[in-house]
Structures are given as C-alpha cells and as structure tokens.
Write a protein that holds these residues in place. Sequence first.
Motif, PDB file in Angstrom:
ATOM      1  N   LYS A 176       0.687  -1.067  -0.461  1.00 44.97           N
ATOM      2  CA  LYS A 176      -0.504  -0.120   0.185  1.00 44.97           C
ATOM      3  C   LYS A 176       1.029   1.079   0.283  1.00 44.97           C
ATOM      4  O   LYS A 176       1.881   1.031   0.567  1.00 44.97           O
ATOM      5  CB  LYS A 176      -1.055   0.551   1.440  1.00 44.97           C
ATOM      6  N   HIS A 177       0.548   1.882  -0.340  1.00 46.48           N
ATOM      7  CA  HIS A 177       1.357   3.146  -0.697  1.00 46.48           C
ATOM      8  C   HIS A 177       0.393   4.624  -1.564  1.00 46.48           C
ATOM      9  O   HIS A 177      -0.632   3.975  -1.876  1.00 46.48           O
ATOM     10  CB  HIS A 177       2.527   3.519  -1.943  1.00 46.48           C
ATOM     11  N   THR A 178       0.494   5.741  -0.599  1.00 45.44           N
ATOM     12  CA  THR A 178      -0.100   7.105  -0.804  1.00 45.44           C
ATOM     13  C   THR A 178       0.418   7.754  -2.045  1.00 45.44           C
ATOM     14  O   THR A 178       1.612   7.910  -2.312  1.00 45.44           O
ATOM     15  CB  THR A 178      -0.494   7.545   0.454  1.00 45.44           C
ATOM     16  N   LEU A 179      -0.701   7.727  -3.482  1.00 49.46           N
ATOM     17  CA  LEU A 179      -0.003   8.968  -4.750  1.00 49.46           C
ATOM     18  C   LEU A 179      -0.612   9.875  -4.734  1.00 49.46           C
ATOM     19  O   LEU A 179      -1.912   9.718  -3.637  1.00 49.46           O
ATOM     20  CB  LEU A 179      -0.408   8.308  -5.689  1.00 49.46           C
ATOM     21  N   ASN A 182      -3.095  12.458  -6.723  1.00 50.99           N
ATOM     22  CA  ASN A 182      -3.532  12.888  -7.593  1.00 50.99           C
ATOM     23  C   ASN A 182      -3.218  13.199  -8.922  1.00 50.99           C
ATOM     24  O   ASN A 182      -3.279  14.519  -8.050  1.00 50.99           O
ATOM     25  CB  ASN A 182      -4.882  12.451  -8.456  1.00 50.99           C
ATOM     26  N   ASP A 197      -4.336  12.993  -2.460  1.00 47.21           N
ATOM     27  CA  ASP A 197      -4.443  11.379  -2.399  1.00 47.21           C
ATOM     28  C   ASP A 197      -5.037  10.618  -1.978  1.00 47.21           C
ATOM     29  O   ASP A 197      -6.054  11.150  -2.056  1.00 47.21           O
ATOM     30  CB  ASP A 197      -3.286  11.832  -0.539  1.00 47.21           C
ATOM     31  N   ARG A 198      -4.314   9.582  -2.910  1.00 51.40           N
ATOM     32  CA  ARG A 198      -4.951   8.107  -2.676  1.00 51.40           C
ATOM     33  C   ARG A 198      -4.436   7.028  -2.749  1.00 51.40           C
ATOM     34  O   ARG A 198      -3.170   7.284  -2.731  1.00 51.40           O
ATOM     35  CB  ARG A 198      -5.617   8.072  -4.053  1.00 51.40           C
ATOM     36  N   LYS A 223      -2.946   3.793  -3.238  1.00 47.45           N
ATOM     37  CA  LYS A 223      -2.699   2.855  -4.148  1.00 47.45           C
ATOM     38  C   LYS A 223      -2.633   1.526  -3.371  1.00 47.45           C
ATOM     39  O   LYS A 223      -2.179   1.180  -2.936  1.00 47.45           O
ATOM     40  CB  LYS A 223      -1.679   2.632  -5.488  1.00 47.45           C
ATOM     41  N   LYS A 224      -3.492   0.350  -3.641  1.00 49.14           N
ATOM     42  CA  LYS A 224      -2.791  -1.189  -3.638  1.00 49.14           C
ATOM     43  C   LYS A 224      -2.454  -1.888  -4.409  1.00 49.14           C
ATOM     44  O   LYS A 224      -3.034  -2.022  -5.624  1.00 49.14           O
ATOM     45  CB  LYS A 224      -4.223  -2.092  -2.472  1.00 49.14           C
ATOM     46  N   GLU A 225      -1.320  -3.016  -4.514  1.00 50.47           N
ATOM     47  CA  GLU A 225      -0.865  -3.549  -5.944  1.00 50.47           C
ATOM     48  C   GLU A 225      -0.590  -5.013  -4.705  1.00 50.47           C
ATOM     49  O   GLU A 225      -0.185  -5.497  -3.222  1.00 50.47           O
ATOM     50  CB  GLU A 225       0.608  -3.123  -5.780  1.00 50.47           C
TER      51      GLU A 225
END
Length: 94
Positions: free
Chosen positions: A54-57, A59, A65-66, A68-70
């Motif tokens: 999980k990390h915050t990017l 937009n 901020d959003r 993102k999960k990988e």
Amino acid sequence: MTCNCKTEISEKFLEKVKADIPESTNHSLEMTAYSFVLDGNRMELRGYMPVEIKHTLKNKKTGLDRVKKEKTSVLFTFCPFCGVRYKEEQGESA
C-alpha cells in the motif's frame, strides 16, 4: 520440494483440528500457499507468501492523495519450516 514438511505439517494440523472439534465430520485441510514452479524442464512445488503493498500517491489532476494497493508474492528459496533449500545449487548434490 526436497523435504516433506508440507505433508507432515498438514497431517499434524488436521489431527489437531479433528481433536479440537470432534463433533464435526469429514475434516479436511489444504495448505494453499504452495505453487508449482517450472524450472527448465522440471516442475517443483515451492512455498510462497502473498504480499500486499500500500502506498499513497498524489493525483496529478486533483492534487488529492489516494491510497494505491498492489498485490504480489514472494517465492521461497528455502522451506519456511525446516530451512532446507528447495533447489540444489549447480554442482551441488544431495
């Protein structure tokens, strides 16, 4: 696999489950974090661990901020139970 840990631990775990809930029937158990891996012309069973990153990017358009999960996984090179190497090194024999 070069060890029998998956089979042995599955059997012990199933026996514990049967003892803990004897009023149930048709007990079964499957250790699911194992996968068949192709290695040249050989196929072997190897353990892995699922990983969620999980990390915050920010937009680019909105600046908000959003999160993102990988998802990925880590393929073990050693048995996580006994420490035996899954694959022999070149030139190494059992």
